[in-house]
Design an enzyme around this catalytic site. Structure first.
Site, short mmCIF file in Angstrom:
data_model
loop_
_atom_site.label_atom_id
_atom_site.label_comp_id
_atom_site.label_asym_id
_atom_site.label_seq_id
_atom_site.Cartn_x
_atom_site.Cartn_y
_atom_site.Cartn_z
N SER A 1 -16.36 50.73 -67.67
CA SER A 1 -15.01 51.11 -68.14
C SER A 1 -14.70 50.45 -69.48
CB SER A 1 -13.95 50.68 -67.10
OG SER A 1 -14.07 51.49 -65.95
N ILE B 1 -32.63 51.97 -61.47
CA ILE B 1 -32.91 53.34 -61.88
C ILE B 1 -32.76 54.30 -60.68
CG2 ILE B 1 -34.60 54.88 -62.96
CD1 ILE B 1 -33.39 52.57 -64.77
N THR B 2 -31.75 55.17 -60.77
CA THR B 2 -31.48 56.16 -59.73
C THR B 2 -32.67 57.10 -59.58
OG1 THR B 2 -29.15 56.07 -60.32
CG2 THR B 2 -29.85 57.98 -59.03
N ARG C 1 -1.50 60.52 -36.92
CA ARG C 1 -1.26 59.16 -36.38
C ARG C 1 0.24 58.93 -36.14
NH1 ARG C 1 -3.41 54.75 -33.83
NH2 ARG C 1 -2.51 52.81 -34.61
N GLU D 1 -23.51 54.47 -66.42
CA GLU D 1 -23.31 55.43 -67.53
C GLU D 1 -22.20 54.94 -68.46
OE1 GLU D 1 -23.93 59.52 -66.95
OE2 GLU D 1 -25.16 59.23 -65.16
N GLY E 1 -6.27 49.95 -39.95
CA GLY E 1 -7.57 49.38 -39.54
C GLY E 1 -8.67 50.42 -39.50
P1 FAD Z 1 -23.70 44.31 -68.66
O1 FAD Z 1 -23.95 45.20 -69.82
O2 FAD Z 1 -24.37 42.98 -68.65
O3 FAD Z 1 -22.12 44.12 -68.52
C1 FAD Z 1 -21.53 43.06 -67.76
C2 FAD Z 1 -20.03 43.05 -68.09
O4 FAD Z 1 -19.85 42.80 -69.49
C3 FAD Z 1 -19.36 44.39 -67.79
O5 FAD Z 1 -18.05 44.17 -67.31
C4 FAD Z 1 -19.28 45.05 -69.16
O6 FAD Z 1 -18.22 46.00 -69.27
C5 FAD Z 1 -19.04 43.83 -70.05
N1 FAD Z 1 -19.45 44.09 -71.44
C6 FAD Z 1 -20.71 44.26 -71.93
N2 FAD Z 1 -20.67 44.50 -73.24
C7 FAD Z 1 -19.36 44.51 -73.60
C8 FAD Z 1 -18.64 44.72 -74.81
N3 FAD Z 1 -19.28 45.00 -75.97
N4 FAD Z 1 -17.28 44.63 -74.80
C9 FAD Z 1 -16.63 44.38 -73.63
N5 FAD Z 1 -17.23 44.17 -72.46
C10 FAD Z 1 -18.58 44.24 -72.44
N6 FAD Z 1 -29.38 52.78 -65.63
C11 FAD Z 1 -30.31 53.69 -66.05
O7 FAD Z 1 -30.86 53.57 -67.14
N7 FAD Z 1 -30.64 54.76 -65.26
C12 FAD Z 1 -30.10 54.96 -64.03
O8 FAD Z 1 -30.44 55.93 -63.34
C13 FAD Z 1 -29.14 54.00 -63.55
N8 FAD Z 1 -28.62 54.11 -62.29
C14 FAD Z 1 -27.84 53.09 -61.80
C15 FAD Z 1 -27.47 53.11 -60.45
C16 FAD Z 1 -26.74 52.07 -59.93
C17 FAD Z 1 -26.37 52.08 -58.47
C18 FAD Z 1 -26.35 50.96 -60.76
C19 FAD Z 1 -25.56 49.81 -60.20
C20 FAD Z 1 -26.71 50.95 -62.08
C21 FAD Z 1 -27.47 51.99 -62.62
N9 FAD Z 1 -27.92 51.96 -63.94
C22 FAD Z 1 -28.81 52.90 -64.40
C23 FAD Z 1 -27.59 50.83 -64.79
C24 FAD Z 1 -26.18 50.89 -65.35
O9 FAD Z 1 -26.06 51.93 -66.29
C25 FAD Z 1 -25.84 49.51 -65.93
O10 FAD Z 1 -25.71 48.63 -64.81
C26 FAD Z 1 -24.58 49.53 -66.77
O11 FAD Z 1 -24.80 50.21 -67.98
C27 FAD Z 1 -24.07 48.12 -67.11
O12 FAD Z 1 -25.10 47.33 -67.61
P2 FAD Z 1 -25.35 45.87 -66.97
O13 FAD Z 1 -25.43 46.03 -65.49
O14 FAD Z 1 -26.51 45.26 -67.65
O15 FAD Z 1 -24.04 45.06 -67.28
#
Ligand code: FAD
Length: 383
Positions: free
Chosen positions: A365, A157-158, A267, A362, A339
């Site tokens: 991809s 959570i940011t 460079r 959010e 480098g």
């Molecule tokens: P997963 O959902 O487990 O996904 C893993 C992989 O599976 C990914 O490649 C994904 O694309 C793929 N996948 C999952 N479902 C499907 C599907 N149906 N079809 C195809 N592929 C799929 N969250 C908050 O609530 N608030 C925040 O402020 C916030 N800040 C963040 C800041 C950082 C630095 C990071 C790293 C994350 C943050 N997040 C936050 C969480 C972020 O939104 C989630 O990490 C993100 O939504 C992905 O969820 P997950 O990590 O559980 O991955």
């Protein structure tokens, strides 16, 4: 069709760039290395207007348009994405949720404080077992007289450890998205704990936290929107959030372009500036093209919002394209630097580490593609 900026938009860009070049760019490496920005910059950023840009004047904001917002987020992304994240979560995700779904009392209480950054917010949706599949989250809120008692855990959570208020999504009803409700939880409420997560690849200047909620008691008036509307609130807010992420990514691509051009034109190898080699120009041309393409997708989305038209798919396209472009551009900028691109004395390596997460949060991809694919085919691949 007029793609030029108005005088006001242009002067906001100039003001934002001048401020960030002075107050952020000289410090970003140090902040990144020590894994925390200097929070003294937050009130100064608020004075420039970053936090209040699109919050209406009646609630202490500037009441600006979304193209100006996109410009502001682009400049923040060019300077330091850690700062962009602080703004777009606090006054963006949290502020917009309150603005569009809050009661008048909630707006009066929180928006002026978020617009001036006297208080910061965090957005608690993701949990250890539910990320992309947020509609199946398991944190729970139970009614107890006039109160709600929340138990659960949130991950990544940011602003988590810096926030004064957490927008927490918890289950109040049955399974699935319709059982989710949103609550505004002051972070000094007993039972609320935020623990910082260290060791991130990028966005190291930004606080990312795990939230623990153990019997956190809030009054019924802390509910945002109606019971069972939480998932809808989260998804509609994230559409606008994606514009902020995409805009920040345009800033990363722009920063990569400027850095690559500056390095290539100074460079010398084989007795001439490396900018004169065709293969170096090929890389710079690709970055330049991505800057324009991503920016146009972002501005189109911002313009749709300003005109009150549907923008969800445009936001997904802008976020998908711009975040992937930011990773591409940073990789190419490293290559142009040779480098020197591999050390943080030069900007591209930080841009790459920061850009990488933009393809994940959010909505990854893959999730953006499913949203675009659903719009094109009429078939949802989520269920
Ligand atoms: P997963 O959902 O487990 O996904 C893993 C992989 O599976 C990914 O490649 C994904 O694309 C793929 N996948 C999952 N479902 C499907 C599907 N149906 N079809 C195809 N592929 C799929 N969250 C908050 O609530 N608030 C925040 O402020 C916030 N800040 C963040 C800041 C950082 C630095 C990071 C790293 C994350 C943050 N997040 C936050 C969480 C972020 O939104 C989630 O990490 C993100 O939504 C992905 O969820 P997950 O990590 O559980 O991955």
């Amino acid at each position: 069709m007029d793609l030029s900026l108005s005088d006001e938009q242009q002067s906001f860009r100039d003001l934002a760039r001048e401020f960030l070049d002075k107050e952020a760019v000289p410090h970003r490496i140090e902040w990144d290395r020590r894994e925390a920005v200097d929070l003294d910059i937050v009130p100064k950023m608020a004075e420039i207007g970053f936090f209040g840009l699109t919050i209406p004047e009646e609630y202490g904001g500037l009441g600006g348009d979304y193209v100006t917002y996109a410009i502001g987020m682009e400049e923040l992304g060019r300077a330091d994405s850690a700062l962009r994240g602080i703004v777009s979560v606090s006054s963006g995700l949290v502020g917009k949720s309150i603005l569009f779904h809050g009661t008048e009392e909630q707006k009066q209480e929180w928006l002026p404080q978020l617009a001036t950054a006297s208080k910061l917010g965090c957005f608690g949706l993701t949990e250890p077992d539910t990320g992309s599949d947020a509609g199946n989250l398991t944190s729970r809120a139970k009614r107890d007289g006039d109160d709600w008692v929340i138990n659960g855990q949130k991950l990544y959570i940011t602003n988590g450890t810096w926030a004064d208020v957490a927008l927490v999504f918890a289950r109040t009803g049955g399974d699935g998205p319709k059982g989710v409700t949103a609550f505004l939880v002051p972070t000094d409420t007993p039972g609320f704990e935020a623990r910082e997560i260290k060791g991130k690849l990028g966005l190291r200047g930004q606080a990312t936290a795990e939230l623990f909620l153990a019997d956190v008691r809030v009054p019924h008036s802390a509910m945002l929107g109606e019971e069972g509307q939480g998932f809808k609130i989260a998804m509609s807010t994230l559409d606008k959030g994606r514009l902020a992420v995409a805009s920040g990514c345009v800033g990363i691509v722009q920063g990569c372009l400027e850095s690559a051009v500056e390095y290539a034109t100074t460079r010398t190898q084989f007795g001439r500036k490396i900018a004169g080699f065709q293969m170096v120009q090929d890389m710079i041309a690709d970055i330049s093209l991505d800057a324009d393409a991503a920016r146009l997708l972002v501005w189109r989305c911002a313009d749709l919002i300003d005109r009150g038209e549907p923008f969800g798919v445009a936001a997904s396209k802008a976020k998908l394209y711009a975040s992937e472009a930011a990773v591409r551009a940073a990789n190419l900028a490293i290559q142009v630097h040779g480098g020197a691109g591999y050390v943080d004395e030069y900007p591209p390596s930080k841009y790459l580490r920061d850009a990488r997460v933009m393809t994940l949060y959010e909505g990854t991809s893959q999730i953006q593609k499913l949203l675009i694919g659903r719009a094109e085919t009429g078939i949802s691949a989520f269920v």
